[in-house]
Design a protein around this motif. Structure first.
Motif, mmCIF file in Angstrom:
data_model
loop_
_atom_site.group_PDB
_atom_site.id
_atom_site.type_symbol
_atom_site.label_atom_id
_atom_site.label_comp_id
_atom_site.label_asym_id
_atom_site.label_seq_id
_atom_site.Cartn_x
_atom_site.Cartn_y
_atom_site.Cartn_z
ATOM 1 N N ARG A 202 0.818 -1.219 0.000
ATOM 2 C CA ARG A 202 0.000 0.000 0.000
ATOM 3 C C ARG A 202 0.854 1.273 0.000
ATOM 4 N NH1 ARG A 202 -5.444 -1.213 3.389
ATOM 5 N NH2 ARG A 202 -5.623 -3.415 2.859
ATOM 6 N N ALA A 203 0.309 2.284 -0.640
ATOM 7 C CA ALA A 203 0.849 3.644 -0.553
ATOM 8 C C ALA A 203 -0.263 4.480 0.084
ATOM 9 C CB ALA A 203 1.226 4.181 -1.925
ATOM 10 N N ASP A 204 -0.397 4.322 1.398
ATOM 11 C CA ASP A 204 -1.551 4.825 2.147
ATOM 12 C C ASP A 204 -1.285 6.256 2.625
ATOM 13 O OD1 ASP A 204 -3.560 5.357 3.982
ATOM 14 O OD2 ASP A 204 -3.593 3.319 4.792
ATOM 15 N N ALA A 205 -1.880 7.226 1.948
ATOM 16 C CA ALA A 205 -1.676 8.632 2.308
ATOM 17 C C ALA A 205 -2.276 8.951 3.669
ATOM 18 C CB ALA A 205 -2.277 9.535 1.240
ATOM 19 N N GLY A 206 -3.343 8.236 4.038
ATOM 20 C CA GLY A 206 -3.949 8.454 5.338
ATOM 21 C C GLY A 206 -3.012 8.065 6.470
ATOM 22 N N ARG A 207 -2.363 6.935 6.341
ATOM 23 C CA ARG A 207 -1.401 6.493 7.356
ATOM 24 C C ARG A 207 -0.221 7.459 7.427
ATOM 25 N NH1 ARG A 207 1.039 2.103 10.103
ATOM 26 N NH2 ARG A 207 3.294 1.992 9.733
ATOM 27 N N ALA A 208 0.254 7.895 6.273
ATOM 28 C CA ALA A 208 1.369 8.844 6.254
ATOM 29 C C ALA A 208 0.982 10.138 6.964
ATOM 30 C CB ALA A 208 1.786 9.120 4.815
ATOM 31 N N ALA A 210 -1.247 10.517 9.275
ATOM 32 C CA ALA A 210 -1.356 10.265 10.711
ATOM 33 C C ALA A 210 0.013 10.287 11.380
ATOM 34 C CB ALA A 210 -2.041 8.920 10.947
ATOM 35 N N ARG A 211 1.001 9.752 10.722
ATOM 36 C CA ARG A 211 2.349 9.740 11.291
ATOM 37 C C ARG A 211 2.926 11.152 11.378
ATOM 38 N NH1 ARG A 211 6.311 5.631 8.469
ATOM 39 N NH2 ARG A 211 7.651 6.613 10.059
ATOM 40 N N VAL A 212 2.597 11.993 10.418
ATOM 41 C CA VAL A 212 3.037 13.394 10.497
ATOM 42 C C VAL A 212 2.320 14.105 11.636
ATOM 43 C CG1 VAL A 212 3.073 15.614 9.303
ATOM 44 C CG2 VAL A 212 3.645 13.510 8.058
ATOM 45 N N LEU A 213 1.005 13.926 11.686
ATOM 46 C CA LEU A 213 0.196 14.608 12.698
ATOM 47 C C LEU A 213 0.668 14.295 14.113
ATOM 48 C CD1 LEU A 213 -3.673 14.891 12.719
ATOM 49 C CD2 LEU A 213 -2.460 14.242 14.779
ATOM 50 N N VAL A 214 0.922 13.038 14.382
ATOM 51 C CA VAL A 214 1.216 12.622 15.754
ATOM 52 C C VAL A 214 2.563 13.164 16.243
ATOM 53 C CG1 VAL A 214 2.439 10.444 15.318
ATOM 54 C CG2 VAL A 214 0.898 10.649 17.296
ATOM 55 N N GLU A 215 3.421 13.613 15.325
ATOM 56 C CA GLU A 215 4.730 14.110 15.724
ATOM 57 C C GLU A 215 4.807 15.635 15.773
ATOM 58 O OE1 GLU A 215 7.538 12.584 16.771
ATOM 59 O OE2 GLU A 215 6.326 10.752 16.851
ATOM 60 N N VAL A 216 3.729 16.341 15.412
ATOM 61 C CA VAL A 216 3.788 17.797 15.328
ATOM 62 C C VAL A 216 4.159 18.416 16.672
ATOM 63 C CG1 VAL A 216 2.350 19.867 15.054
ATOM 64 C CG2 VAL A 216 2.330 18.095 13.307
ATOM 65 N N ALA A 248 -4.097 12.922 1.354
ATOM 66 C CA ALA A 248 -4.492 13.432 2.663
ATOM 67 C C ALA A 248 -3.869 14.807 2.842
ATOM 68 C CB ALA A 248 -4.044 12.498 3.781
ATOM 69 N N ARG A 249 -4.570 15.643 3.598
ATOM 70 C CA ARG A 249 -4.094 17.027 3.780
ATOM 71 C C ARG A 249 -4.295 17.439 5.231
ATOM 72 N NH1 ARG A 249 -6.302 22.358 3.305
ATOM 73 N NH2 ARG A 249 -4.884 23.867 2.316
ATOM 74 N N LEU A 250 -3.257 18.007 5.823
ATOM 75 C CA LEU A 250 -3.302 18.553 7.167
ATOM 76 C C LEU A 250 -3.027 20.048 7.117
ATOM 77 C CD1 LEU A 250 -0.821 16.036 8.864
ATOM 78 C CD2 LEU A 250 -3.289 15.746 8.632
ATOM 79 N N VAL A 251 -3.629 20.811 8.027
ATOM 80 C CA VAL A 251 -3.254 22.211 8.206
ATOM 81 C C VAL A 251 -2.609 22.313 9.585
ATOM 82 C CG1 VAL A 251 -4.008 24.595 8.388
ATOM 83 C CG2 VAL A 251 -5.061 23.077 6.701
ATOM 84 N N VAL A 252 -1.337 22.688 9.589
ATOM 85 C CA VAL A 252 -0.551 22.798 10.812
ATOM 86 C C VAL A 252 -0.376 24.268 11.150
ATOM 87 C CG1 VAL A 252 1.645 22.264 11.936
ATOM 88 C CG2 VAL A 252 0.680 20.675 10.252
ATOM 89 N N GLU A 253 -0.720 24.639 12.385
ATOM 90 C CA GLU A 253 -0.520 26.016 12.846
ATOM 91 C C GLU A 253 0.560 26.044 13.909
ATOM 92 O OE1 GLU A 253 -3.713 29.231 13.762
ATOM 93 O OE2 GLU A 253 -3.084 28.436 15.715
ATOM 94 N N ARG A 275 10.493 12.322 5.207
ATOM 95 C CA ARG A 275 10.940 11.001 5.652
ATOM 96 C C ARG A 275 9.776 10.023 5.739
ATOM 97 N NH1 ARG A 275 13.199 12.633 9.708
ATOM 98 N NH2 ARG A 275 11.628 12.229 11.320
ATOM 99 N N VAL A 276 8.674 10.467 6.324
ATOM 100 C CA VAL A 276 7.486 9.619 6.424
ATOM 101 C C VAL A 276 6.985 9.238 5.039
ATOM 102 C CG1 VAL A 276 5.052 9.589 7.088
ATOM 103 C CG2 VAL A 276 6.784 10.440 8.697
ATOM 104 N N ALA A 277 6.962 10.209 4.133
ATOM 105 C CA ALA A 277 6.468 9.938 2.780
ATOM 106 C C ALA A 277 7.304 8.862 2.095
ATOM 107 C CB ALA A 277 6.468 11.228 1.966
ATOM 108 N N ARG A 278 8.616 8.941 2.234
ATOM 109 C CA ARG A 278 9.489 7.918 1.629
ATOM 110 C C ARG A 278 9.166 6.537 2.199
ATOM 111 N NH1 ARG A 278 13.469 11.873 2.463
ATOM 112 N NH2 ARG A 278 14.209 10.761 4.330
#
Length: 374
Positions: A202-208, A210-216, A248-253, A275-278
């Motif tokens: 899988r190339a799961d954009a949702g999982r990717a 989520a991994r970005v979000l949890v580290e913000v 998937a799209r996140l807005v980070v403030e 890194r997560v995307a790779r």
């Protein structure tokens, strides 16, 4: 010492809260709504009842001054619009305190009344779809000719956070406002059948995402322990339970007191997303949505407010605001400073927003003393 009327101030706060008032004690008074327009009419009426002159500019800012007054003016105020389901104090408290100061000084025949002007700025919150991010009235004001007649700006406001209550502070001198950056993080993978695609294929954009979000939060803390960060918008496409998200799209403030910290955090965010995307076989793009620069308030005016706090003999300190305010706009053009009163439990932008009456009255009195001594 000239004293404000505590009863009149608190009665005005209660009266204004009825415009857009909700059963839960909150307020729906988004800029341009019927409740907001009616509240502005009410405010103009209260200014007139005080024997003062109310007027409005082209954008909708409401002003008040004594009939025989003349500039240049010391400007004081805030805003009366709210977020949906907001509280009764945010912005409104500063406007009504400025009104109470103006009419108290006028009733006392004090000369400071002749050079004081009060204002309720239009659309500070930016909650309306067409507002363009808020601070609309103050931004328009600073592009107009009346700005040249302003010597300084004072804004009294609730803190909207827990720091003052935790430190048992009655008042705080606000030295500036943090910078606020917003980024869109877009992860692109491959849409596919959620039942038939093996997990290792899988190339799961949702999982990717989520991994970005949890580290913000950790990314922000590494850049600056005083920074705050939020992910308040998350979109996964195509948005079906049996389809692997292809995008998937996140807005980070990000909010911090210095540009260096904001830039460092942004670089860490880009590196982590890449890194997560790779690792997830996706592609990451991080784009700037908006940047509101940090504001530094006038040192002399901040010192002046601190002297007022000391003369009142109350607990006080200096803080930086993590919320945006009209003062941040004015501060780029004229000497500006703010005073905070505490917010109970740090709650704001919600019906439970509250400050004890004693501290509301104290803040208004401090504003009057600052106007008189300036």
């Amino acid at each position: 010492m000239t004293r404000i009327s505590a009863e009149r101030l608190l009665a005005d706060i209660a009266s204004l809260a009825a415009f857009g008032g909700r059963a839960d004690g909150g307020v729906d008074r988004v800029a341009g709504s019927a409740a907001d327009l009616a509240a502005r009419d009410w405010l103009a009426g209260r200014i007139a009842e005080a024997g003062c002159v109310a007027w409005r500019d082209d954008i909708g800012n409401v002003f008040g001054r004594t009939p025989g007054g003349s500039g240049p003016w010391l400007l004081a105020g805030s805003h009366t619009d709210s977020v949906p389901g907001g509280g009764r104090l945010d912005g409104a408290y500063g406007v009504l305190s400025a009104l109470e100061v103006l009419r108290t000084l006028r009733e006392a025949g004090h000369p400071a009344a002749e050079t004081l002007e009060i204002v309720s700025f239009w659309d500070e919150e930016g909650a309306a779809p067409t507002s363009g991010g808020g601070l609309v009235g103050s931004t328009a004001f600073c592009s107009g000719g009346h700005l040249a007649e302003i010597t300084a700006f004072l804004e009294l406001h609730i803190e909207q956070g827990p720091r003052m209550e935790r430190a048992a502070l009655d008042l705080a001198v606000v030295e500036g406002i943090v910078g606020i950056d917003r980024y869109a993080v877009t992860l692109t993978g491959e849409t596919n059948h959620a039942g038939t695609t093996p997990m290792d294929g899988r190339a799961d954009a949702g999982r990717a995402a989520a991994r970005v979000l949890v580290e913000v939060r950790e990314i922000a803390a590494a850049a600056d322990p005083g920074m705050v960060a939020n992910v308040g918008c998350v979109e996964v496409l195509p948005g079906a339970p049996n389809v692997i998200p292809g995008a998937a799209r996140l807005v980070v403030e990000l909010r911090a007191a210095g540009r260096a910290a904001l830039d460092a955090c942004a670089e860490r965010l880009r590196a982590h997303a890449a890194r997560v995307a790779r690792e997830e076989r996706c592609v990451a793009v991080v784009e700037v949505l908006s940047r509101k620069p940090e504001a530094r308030f006038d040192p002399a005016l901040c010192d002046h407010l601190e002297k007022v706090c000391k003369r009142l003999g109350v607990t006080h300190d200096r803080l930086v605001s993590y919320a945006g305010h009209d003062a941040g706009v004015l501060g780029r053009h004229v000497p500006t400073a703010m005073l905070f009163v505490p917010s109970s439990s740090g709650v704001s932008h919600a019906p439970a927003e509250h400050t004890p009456d004693r501290q509301l009255v104290l803040g208004c009195q401090a504003l009057l003393d600052a106007v008189v001594a300036w």
